[in-house]
Design a protein around this motif. Structure first.
Motif, PDB file in Angstrom:
ATOM      1  N   GLN A   1      28.046  37.323  30.118  1.00  0.00           N
ATOM      2  CA  GLN A   1      26.688  36.857  30.383  1.00  0.00           C
ATOM      3  C   GLN A   1      26.637  35.336  30.479  1.00  0.00           C
ATOM      4  O   GLN A   1      25.833  34.780  31.221  1.00  0.00           O
ATOM      5  N   ARG A   2      27.512  34.671  29.731  1.00  0.00           N
ATOM      6  CA  ARG A   2      27.523  33.214  29.731  1.00  0.00           C
ATOM      7  C   ARG A   2      28.184  32.641  30.982  1.00  0.00           C
ATOM      8  O   ARG A   2      27.767  31.611  31.503  1.00  0.00           O
ATOM      9  N   THR A   3      29.238  33.310  31.463  1.00  0.00           N
ATOM     10  CA  THR A   3      30.029  32.747  32.559  1.00  0.00           C
ATOM     11  C   THR A   3      29.823  33.442  33.898  1.00  0.00           C
ATOM     12  O   THR A   3      30.135  32.874  34.944  1.00  0.00           O
ATOM     13  N   SER A   4      29.323  34.700  33.846  1.00  0.00           N
ATOM     14  CA  SER A   4      29.192  35.542  35.053  1.00  0.00           C
ATOM     15  C   SER A   4      30.545  35.781  35.719  1.00  0.00           C
ATOM     16  O   SER A   4      30.626  36.021  36.926  1.00  0.00           O
ATOM     17  N   LEU A   5      31.614  35.709  34.931  1.00  0.00           N
ATOM     18  CA  LEU A   5      32.968  35.924  35.443  1.00  0.00           C
ATOM     19  C   LEU A   5      33.668  36.996  34.612  1.00  0.00           C
ATOM     20  O   LEU A   5      33.424  37.113  33.408  1.00  0.00           O
ATOM     21  N   PRO A   6      34.547  37.783  35.238  1.00  0.00           N
ATOM     22  CA  PRO A   6      35.346  38.742  34.467  1.00  0.00           C
ATOM     23  C   PRO A   6      36.162  38.009  33.405  1.00  0.00           C
ATOM     24  O   PRO A   6      36.554  36.851  33.594  1.00  0.00           O
ATOM     25  N   ILE A   7      36.440  38.694  32.314  1.00  0.00           N
ATOM     26  CA  ILE A   7      37.088  38.064  31.162  1.00  0.00           C
ATOM     27  C   ILE A   7      38.507  38.607  30.986  1.00  0.00           C
ATOM     28  O   ILE A   7      38.727  39.822  31.027  1.00  0.00           O
ATOM     29  N   HIS A   8      39.454  37.699  30.786  1.00  0.00           N
ATOM     30  CA  HIS A   8      40.830  38.117  30.526  1.00  0.00           C
ATOM     31  C   HIS A   8      40.963  38.534  29.063  1.00  0.00           C
ATOM     32  O   HIS A   8      40.333  37.951  28.177  1.00  0.00           O
TER      33      HIS A   8
END
Length: 225
Positions: free
Chosen positions: A19-26
Motif C-alpha cells: 500500500q505504501r509503495t504500490s510495487l510488488p514486494i520481494h
C-alpha cells in the motif's frame, strides 16, 4: 490449511508495504522486517499463496543482469482482510487497561531492547480496535522513542510540551517534534512507517471527542512528568 498468526503477521506486513509503495514486494524485504530468514519468508508466502491472499510475479533483478526474481503482491482478498474500521467509543475500564499497559511498556524501556520494544509496539498497533486506543498506542510509541533518545533531547521535548498553554496543542506539538527527530535519526524504512502512523494518528485525532482528547493529553503529561 489455516492462516496462522505468523502467516497473518507476514501477510499484514506485505499489505502495508504494498500500500505504501504500490510495487510488488520481494520476500527478502519481508524477511528483514520480520526478523526471519529469506527462505522462511518465501516458504510462508508460498503457503499463503495457496490460500488466495497473494499472487507472485517476476521482475528483472537489478543486482544480477539477466536474472529475474520472484516478487509478491496482495490480492483483493488480502486487502479486504486488513481493512479496519475503528470504533469511536471505548468504555472507561478498557481505556484504563490500555493506559496502564502503555505505562508498563514505558517502564520496561530501562530493562529491555528499545528497538525490539518499538517494533513489537508497531506490530500491535493494527489490532487496536478503538480510535482512542490507536492514538494512545501511537503516543506510547513516540514516548518510548523519546526515552530511547534521553539526555538533552528528552529534556527539551518535555519542556516544549509543558510550556504549551493548551493541552491538545501540547499533544500535537509533542507528536510533531518527536516525528521531526525520528526522521533525522533512523533509517528510511522505519522513518516512513512512523510517518504513515503519525498521519493516521492526526486524522484519527481530528475525529475524537473533546473528552477522548483530554484523556490522551492526561496520559501524555503523566508520562512526561
Amino acid at each position: 490449511m489455516p492462516l496462522t498468526k505468523r502467516r497473518l503477521q507476514l501477510l499484514g506486513q506485505l499489505v502495508e508495504l504494498y500500500q505504501r509503495t504500490s510495487l510488488p514486494i520481494h520476500y527478502e524485504t519481508l524477511a528483514r522486517s520480520l526478523g526471519v530468514s529469506k527462505w522462511t519468508a518465501y516458504d510462508m508466502l508460498k503457503e499463503i499463496e495457496k490460500l488466495g491472499f497473494v499472487t507472485r510475479s517476476y521482475e528483472v533483478n537489478s543486482k544480477e543482469t539477466g536474472r529475474s526474481q520472484v516478487v509478491f503482491s496482495p490480492t483483493v482478498k488480502a486487502s479486504d482482510l486488513f481493512k479496519q474500521n475503528r470504533s469511536d467509543s471505548i468504555n472507561q475500564a478498557d481505556w484504563e487497561q490500555t493506559r496502564v499497559h502503555i505505562h508498563n511498556l514505558l517502564k520496561s524501556v530501562k530493562n529491555g531492547n528499545v528497538n525490539d520494544l518499538i517494533r513489537n509496539m508497531m506490530n500491535e498497533i493494527p489490532s487496536k480496535a478503538s480510535s482512542i486506543e490507536f492514538c494512545g498506542y501511537i503516543l506510547g510509541l513516540l514516548l518510548v522513542y523519546v526515552k530511547k533518545l534521553g539526555g538533552k533531547t528528552e529534556t527539551l521535548i518535555r519542556l516544549v510540551v509543558s510550556k504549551t498553554p493548551n493541552s491538545e496543542n501540547g499533544t500535537l506539538m509533542f507528536v510533531g517534534t518527536v516525528l521531526g527527530t525520528i526522521i533525522q535519526t533512523i533509517n528510511d524504512e522505519l522513518g516512513n512507517e512512523f510517518t504513515e502512523l503519525v498521519s493516521e494518528f492526526l486524522r484519527t485525532m481530528d475525529q475524537l471527542s473533546s473528552q477522548d482528547r483530554r484523556l490522551l493529553s492526561v496520559m501524555l503529561h503523566e508520562a512526561l512528568a
